[in-house]
Design an enzyme around this catalytic site. Structure first.
Site, PDB file in Angstrom:
ATOM      1  N   ASP A  27      66.273  -1.040 -27.800  1.00 26.50           N
ATOM      2  CA  ASP A  27      66.747  -0.456 -29.059  1.00 26.50           C
ATOM      3  C   ASP A  27      67.391  -1.552 -29.909  1.00 26.50           C
ATOM      4  O   ASP A  27      67.783  -2.604 -29.390  1.00 26.50           O
ATOM      5  CB  ASP A  27      67.752   0.659 -28.725  1.00 26.50           C
ATOM      6  N   ASP A  29      69.923  -1.135 -33.228  1.00 24.64           N
ATOM      7  CA  ASP A  29      71.324  -0.918 -33.596  1.00 24.64           C
ATOM      8  C   ASP A  29      72.137  -0.475 -32.384  1.00 24.64           C
ATOM      9  O   ASP A  29      71.799   0.511 -31.731  1.00 24.64           O
ATOM     10  CB  ASP A  29      71.438   0.151 -34.689  1.00 24.64           C
ATOM     11  N   ASP A 190      71.333   2.792 -26.206  1.00 24.36           N
ATOM     12  CA  ASP A 190      72.781   3.046 -26.257  1.00 24.36           C
ATOM     13  C   ASP A 190      73.133   4.495 -26.560  1.00 24.36           C
ATOM     14  O   ASP A 190      74.306   4.815 -26.702  1.00 24.36           O
ATOM     15  CB  ASP A 190      73.427   2.157 -27.322  1.00 24.36           C
TER      16      ASP A 190
END
Length: 241
Positions: A27, A29, A190
């Protein structure tokens, strides 16, 4: 429990490590890059131009994770779920995009361990992809500016396919690209978006605790391991041919 197995707090069964895989998807961000300050700056500049009060960085950070349109809506309503007036949103979105484009990587930097982790993954022979919900117009310039783009064989943004995370489509697309089975792919993310997508696709999933999980503790997520950095992830996986 032996050193090759781990009881993850979010699972009831032991996972045997190292997990044998062929490719790793990461991922953007909150996992590769700490983008919150620049995202929040653009949101507050947008609110200023609209005559609305600014929001704290921590508040805007909790709004990150489902793409820029959702971030704009949440910033306008100061809520995770409320919908703004359609006319206001239509006016606000291009203002946000302009401000974010002008300050895309003023403060954005890779998290500690990212460069070291990517180098280790490359050295170990893993195929790498980046999958994000951020629009391609921002994704590719960010990866170039932070010298990360060359690590990835494929980059899928939020507008690359008809569906984005938490839908499994991007992960399954990556599997097809790499010509592997979903169980041979690891996603490192996240957020809840990442775990839902990974479970739906049948992929392995590691989570970092430092990212943007809408203000929730990453230890609550349904993941195979919580890792402190990308570099730590390399100790829990093994390349298979």
């Amino acid at each position: 429990m032996n050193q090759n197995s781990l009881q993850c707090a979010c699972r009831t069964t032991e996972i045997e490590f190292p997990i044998q895989i062929k490719a790793v998807v990461i991922d953007l961000d909150g996992t590769l890059l700490d983008t919150a300050t620049d995202l929040a700056f653009a949101a507050n500049k947008m609110l200023q131009e609209l005559g609305k009060p600014e929001l704290p960085l921590a508040t805007i950070q909790s709004f990150i994770g489902k793409g820029i349109q959702k971030l704009v809506k949440r910033s306008l309503t100061n809520s995770l779920e409320d919908e703004p007036d359609l006319e206001l949103f239509s006016k606000a979105l291009p203002i946000y995009e302009r401000n974010y484009g002008e300050h895309l990587y003023t403060h954005t930097r890779p998290y500690p361990g990212v460069i070291e982790g990517l180098n280790a993954l490359k050295e170990d022979g893993f195929q790498l992809a980046c999958i994000t919900n951020k629009a391609e117009a921002f994704t590719l310039p960010l990866l170039r500016a932070t010298n990360l783009l060359s690590y990835f064989e494929i980059v899928l943004s939020g507008d690359s396919l008809p569906k984005k995370k938490p839908d499994p489509m991007p992960l399954l697309h990556a599997c097809k690209h790499f010509q592997i089975e979903p169980c041979e792919l690891l996603l490192i993310g996240d957020s809840l978006n990442d775990t839902i997508a990974a479970r739906a696709a049948g992929c392995n999933i590691f989570c970092v605790p430092y990212g943007y999980n809408e203000g929730r503790d990453a230890h609550e997520l349904d993941c195979d391991a919580i890792i402190s950095s990308l570099l730590e992830a390399t100790k829990l996986i093994k390349k298979i041919n």
